[in-house]
Design a protein around this motif. Structure first.
Motif, PDB file in Angstrom:
ATOM      1  N   MET A 155     -22.514 -94.142  83.631  1.00 57.52           N
ATOM      2  CA  MET A 155     -23.668 -93.292  83.917  1.00 57.52           C
ATOM      3  C   MET A 155     -23.843 -93.108  85.421  1.00 57.52           C
ATOM      4  O   MET A 155     -24.195 -92.015  85.894  1.00 57.52           O
ATOM      5  N   LEU A 156     -23.582 -94.169  86.186  1.00 55.50           N
ATOM      6  CA  LEU A 156     -23.690 -94.085  87.641  1.00 55.50           C
ATOM      7  C   LEU A 156     -22.642 -93.137  88.211  1.00 55.50           C
ATOM      8  O   LEU A 156     -22.922 -92.376  89.152  1.00 55.50           O
ATOM      9  N   LEU A 157     -21.440 -93.171  87.652  1.00 57.16           N
ATOM     10  CA  LEU A 157     -20.397 -92.237  88.080  1.00 57.16           C
ATOM     11  C   LEU A 157     -20.877 -90.794  87.915  1.00 57.16           C
ATOM     12  O   LEU A 157     -20.726 -89.969  88.821  1.00 57.16           O
ATOM     13  N   LYS A 158     -21.447 -90.489  86.762  1.00 53.40           N
ATOM     14  CA  LYS A 158     -21.913 -89.126  86.511  1.00 53.40           C
ATOM     15  C   LYS A 158     -23.114 -88.783  87.392  1.00 53.40           C
ATOM     16  O   LYS A 158     -23.256 -87.632  87.835  1.00 53.40           O
ATOM     17  N   ALA A 159     -23.966 -89.776  87.653  1.00 54.79           N
ATOM     18  CA  ALA A 159     -25.133 -89.527  88.500  1.00 54.79           C
ATOM     19  C   ALA A 159     -24.756 -89.354  89.965  1.00 54.79           C
ATOM     20  O   ALA A 159     -25.553 -88.827  90.749  1.00 54.79           O
ATOM     21  N   SER A 160     -23.543 -89.775  90.328  1.00 54.11           N
ATOM     22  CA  SER A 160     -23.120 -89.614  91.723  1.00 54.11           C
ATOM     23  C   SER A 160     -23.086 -88.141  92.133  1.00 54.11           C
ATOM     24  O   SER A 160     -23.136 -87.818  93.321  1.00 54.11           O
ATOM     25  N   ALA A 161     -23.003 -87.240  91.143  1.00 59.33           N
ATOM     26  CA  ALA A 161     -23.024 -85.805  91.456  1.00 59.33           C
ATOM     27  C   ALA A 161     -24.345 -85.377  92.079  1.00 59.33           C
ATOM     28  O   ALA A 161     -24.416 -84.322  92.729  1.00 59.33           O
ATOM     29  N   LEU A 162     -25.392 -86.188  91.916  1.00 58.79           N
ATOM     30  CA  LEU A 162     -26.699 -85.831  92.477  1.00 58.79           C
ATOM     31  C   LEU A 162     -26.702 -85.845  93.998  1.00 58.79           C
ATOM     32  O   LEU A 162     -27.583 -85.246  94.615  1.00 58.79           O
ATOM     33  N   VAL A 163     -25.739 -86.545  94.606  1.00 56.79           N
ATOM     34  CA  VAL A 163     -25.721 -86.578  96.077  1.00 56.79           C
ATOM     35  C   VAL A 163     -25.453 -85.199  96.656  1.00 56.79           C
ATOM     36  O   VAL A 163     -25.702 -84.967  97.844  1.00 56.79           O
ATOM     37  N   SER A 164     -24.938 -84.287  95.833  1.00 64.43           N
ATOM     38  CA  SER A 164     -24.741 -82.918  96.315  1.00 64.43           C
ATOM     39  C   SER A 164     -26.073 -82.243  96.637  1.00 64.43           C
ATOM     40  O   SER A 164     -26.112 -81.266  97.396  1.00 64.43           O
ATOM     41  N   LEU A 165     -27.176 -82.772  96.081  1.00 65.33           N
ATOM     42  CA  LEU A 165     -28.502 -82.207  96.352  1.00 65.33           C
ATOM     43  C   LEU A 165     -28.975 -82.503  97.767  1.00 65.33           C
ATOM     44  O   LEU A 165     -29.891 -81.846  98.260  1.00 65.33           O
ATOM     45  N   ILE A 166     -28.371 -83.509  98.416  1.00 62.02           N
ATOM     46  CA  ILE A 166     -28.770 -83.850  99.787  1.00 62.02           C
ATOM     47  C   ILE A 166     -27.639 -83.524 100.763  1.00 62.02           C
ATOM     48  O   ILE A 166     -27.439 -84.208 101.759  1.00 62.02           O
ATOM     49  N   SER A 167     -26.874 -82.489 100.405  1.00 60.50           N
ATOM     50  CA  SER A 167     -25.841 -81.933 101.297  1.00 60.50           C
ATOM     51  C   SER A 167     -24.643 -82.850 101.493  1.00 60.50           C
ATOM     52  O   SER A 167     -24.005 -82.809 102.549  1.00 60.50           O
ATOM     53  N   VAL A 168     -24.338 -83.680 100.518  1.00 61.67           N
ATOM     54  CA  VAL A 168     -23.106 -84.464 100.540  1.00 61.67           C
ATOM     55  C   VAL A 168     -22.078 -83.727  99.687  1.00 61.67           C
ATOM     56  O   VAL A 168     -22.333 -83.408  98.524  1.00 61.67           O
ATOM     57  N   THR A 169     -20.923 -83.456 100.260  1.00 59.70           N
ATOM     58  CA  THR A 169     -19.912 -82.670  99.561  1.00 59.70           C
ATOM     59  C   THR A 169     -19.056 -83.581  98.689  1.00 59.70           C
ATOM     60  O   THR A 169     -18.083 -84.176  99.135  1.00 59.70           O
ATOM     61  N   ASP A 170     -19.425 -83.672  97.422  1.00 61.42           N
ATOM     62  CA  ASP A 170     -18.642 -84.429  96.460  1.00 61.42           C
ATOM     63  C   ASP A 170     -17.900 -83.445  95.559  1.00 61.42           C
ATOM     64  O   ASP A 170     -17.791 -82.253  95.878  1.00 61.42           O
ATOM     65  N   LEU A 171     -17.369 -83.922  94.429  1.00 59.94           N
ATOM     66  CA  LEU A 171     -16.621 -83.053  93.527  1.00 59.94           C
ATOM     67  C   LEU A 171     -17.457 -81.875  93.028  1.00 59.94           C
ATOM     68  O   LEU A 171     -17.006 -80.727  93.016  1.00 59.94           O
ATOM     69  N   THR A 172     -18.694 -82.180  92.621  1.00 61.69           N
ATOM     70  CA  THR A 172     -19.555 -81.121  92.078  1.00 61.69           C
ATOM     71  C   THR A 172     -19.881 -80.079  93.135  1.00 61.69           C
ATOM     72  O   THR A 172     -19.851 -78.867  92.863  1.00 61.69           O
ATOM     73  N   ALA A 173     -20.198 -80.538  94.323  1.00 58.15           N
ATOM     74  CA  ALA A 173     -20.523 -79.595  95.403  1.00 58.15           C
ATOM     75  C   ALA A 173     -19.321 -78.731  95.755  1.00 58.15           C
ATOM     76  O   ALA A 173     -19.446 -77.513  95.968  1.00 58.15           O
ATOM     77  N   MET A 174     -18.135 -79.341  95.822  1.00 59.15           N
ATOM     78  CA  MET A 174     -16.938 -78.571  96.171  1.00 59.15           C
ATOM     79  C   MET A 174     -16.605 -77.542  95.100  1.00 59.15           C
ATOM     80  O   MET A 174     -16.201 -76.407  95.415  1.00 59.15           O
ATOM     81  N   ALA A 175     -16.775 -77.892  93.828  1.00 55.99           N
ATOM     82  CA  ALA A 175     -16.526 -76.917  92.756  1.00 55.99           C
ATOM     83  C   ALA A 175     -17.461 -75.728  92.885  1.00 55.99           C
ATOM     84  O   ALA A 175     -17.060 -74.572  92.665  1.00 55.99           O
ATOM     85  N   GLY A 176     -18.712 -75.984  93.240  1.00 57.32           N
ATOM     86  CA  GLY A 176     -19.654 -74.890  93.423  1.00 57.32           C
ATOM     87  C   GLY A 176     -19.305 -74.024  94.622  1.00 57.32           C
ATOM     88  O   GLY A 176     -19.452 -72.798  94.576  1.00 57.32           O
ATOM     89  N   LEU A 177     -18.823 -74.670  95.690  1.00 59.43           N
ATOM     90  CA  LEU A 177     -18.471 -73.909  96.893  1.00 59.43           C
ATOM     91  C   LEU A 177     -17.251 -73.031  96.672  1.00 59.43           C
ATOM     92  O   LEU A 177     -17.244 -71.852  97.029  1.00 59.43           O
ATOM     93  N   ILE A 178     -16.211 -73.609  96.068  1.00 59.08           N
ATOM     94  CA  ILE A 178     -14.978 -72.842  95.869  1.00 59.08           C
ATOM     95  C   ILE A 178     -15.169 -71.764  94.799  1.00 59.08           C
ATOM     96  O   ILE A 178     -14.784 -70.612  94.982  1.00 59.08           O
ATOM     97  N   GLY A 179     -15.788 -72.138  93.690  1.00 63.58           N
ATOM     98  CA  GLY A 179     -15.957 -71.188  92.599  1.00 63.58           C
ATOM     99  C   GLY A 179     -17.010 -70.139  92.850  1.00 63.58           C
ATOM    100  O   GLY A 179     -17.033 -69.101  92.175  1.00 63.58           O
ATOM    101  N   GLY A 180     -17.884 -70.373  93.812  1.00 62.92           N
ATOM    102  CA  GLY A 180     -18.967 -69.433  94.065  1.00 62.92           C
ATOM    103  C   GLY A 180     -18.678 -68.417  95.139  1.00 62.92           C
ATOM    104  O   GLY A 180     -19.568 -67.663  95.539  1.00 62.92           O
ATOM    105  N   ARG A 181     -17.445 -68.364  95.606  1.00 63.82           N
ATOM    106  CA  ARG A 181     -17.121 -67.435  96.696  1.00 63.82           C
ATOM    107  C   ARG A 181     -17.225 -65.968  96.267  1.00 63.82           C
ATOM    108  O   ARG A 181     -17.566 -65.111  97.066  1.00 63.82           O
ATOM    109  N   ASP A 182     -16.930 -65.687  95.020  1.00 67.00           N
ATOM    110  CA  ASP A 182     -16.955 -64.301  94.537  1.00 67.00           C
ATOM    111  C   ASP A 182     -18.135 -64.068  93.597  1.00 67.00           C
ATOM    112  O   ASP A 182     -17.997 -63.516  92.501  1.00 67.00           O
ATOM    113  N   GLY A 183     -19.272 -64.509  94.008  1.00 64.29           N
ATOM    114  CA  GLY A 183     -20.463 -64.304  93.200  1.00 64.29           C
ATOM    115  C   GLY A 183     -20.564 -65.229  92.009  1.00 64.29           C
ATOM    116  O   GLY A 183     -21.351 -64.975  91.099  1.00 64.29           O
TER     117      GLY A 183
END
Length: 241
Positions: A155-183
């Motif tokens: 559960m802690l592993l999955k909750a680690s994605a929450l650090v993207s909310l405070i501008s830490v670039t983890d896996l979830t944040a990077m997926a959003g950045l790369i996949g969100g380039r074209d809208g």
């Protein structure tokens, strides 16, 4: 779905993957320390020790981990003047305290499950409180904690994605950045990728914790296939030797 684009972007996920692993491992280490400290305190017979620990546990469990994350990252520097040099530190502390509070109940419950006869026997041979804890209580309680701690670790592993909310670039944040380039039209394959990565990481945690559980039970002379929560007379005898 452009699979080739996802393959080409794999090198960009290396650093975020390391961040996710770092947050998970550091938070888990902090959570384990907090869990044992609070678990032992809430198991104490002394009201002055038990009450503050219980209040802290209930407060942490009763408030949102996202709010706690924002508190350590943004509110604490303003209110208390405590500024972390890196946002990832705030994330580790917030997650570690939150899951440490939850895991403290696992520790408390496992300690309470140790047969009373074991404690009485340890008193009969004049063990000090520390000796009782080290030689009798924890060796028998530890194997019973591991399955629940494994679940919380995942559960802690999955909750680690929450650090993207405070501008830490983890896996979830990077997926959003790369996949969100074209809208955002290309986000699906990237989120599918990290879904698989999180599954692999969770499987590794489960495998490691299962191995640790088998080793802990072998150390007590317990068959790994034995029904959980039951200790044989051989275990009870070994706990006092």
């Amino acid at each position: 779905m452009d699979v080739q684009e996802v393959i080409d972007s794999l090198p960009r996920y290396v650093q975020p993957l390391l961040v996710t692993v770092e947050v998970t491992l550091a938070s888990a280490a902090l959570a384990l320390v907090v869990a044992f400290a609070l678990g032992l305190m809430t198991s104490s017979k002394h009201l002055a020790v038990r009450t503050p620990a219980r209040v802290f546990v209930e407060f942490i469990r009763g408030s949102s981990v996202v709010v706690q994350l924002f508190w350590f990252a943004f509110a604490m520097p303003v209110v208390l003047g405590i500024q972390f040099d890196y946002a990832i530190v705030a994330g580790i502390i917030a997650l570690g305290l939150n899951y440490g509070a939850y895991c403290s109940e696992v520790v408390r419950g496992a300690i309470a499950a140790v047969p009373k006869g074991q404690l009485e026997a340890s008193l009969a041979v004049n063990f000090t409180p520390f000796q009782r804890l080290r030689l009798v209580v924890l060796p028998q309680a530890w194997p019973e904690m591991i399955p629940s701690l494994c679940a919380f670790a995942i559960m802690l592993l999955k909750a680690s994605a929450l650090v993207s909310l405070i501008s830490v670039t983890d896996l979830t944040a990077m997926a959003g950045l790369i996949g969100g380039r074209d809208g955002g039209v290309n986000q699906l394959p990237h989120y599918a990728l990290i879904l698989v990565v999180y599954f692999i990481l969770a499987w590794l945690i489960w495998t490691g914790m299962r191995a640790l559980e088998r080793k802990a039970k072998r150390g007590l002379g317990v068959d790994a296939k034995q029904v959980k929560g039951r200790l044989t007379p051989a275990v009870a005898e070994k706990g006092l030797t």
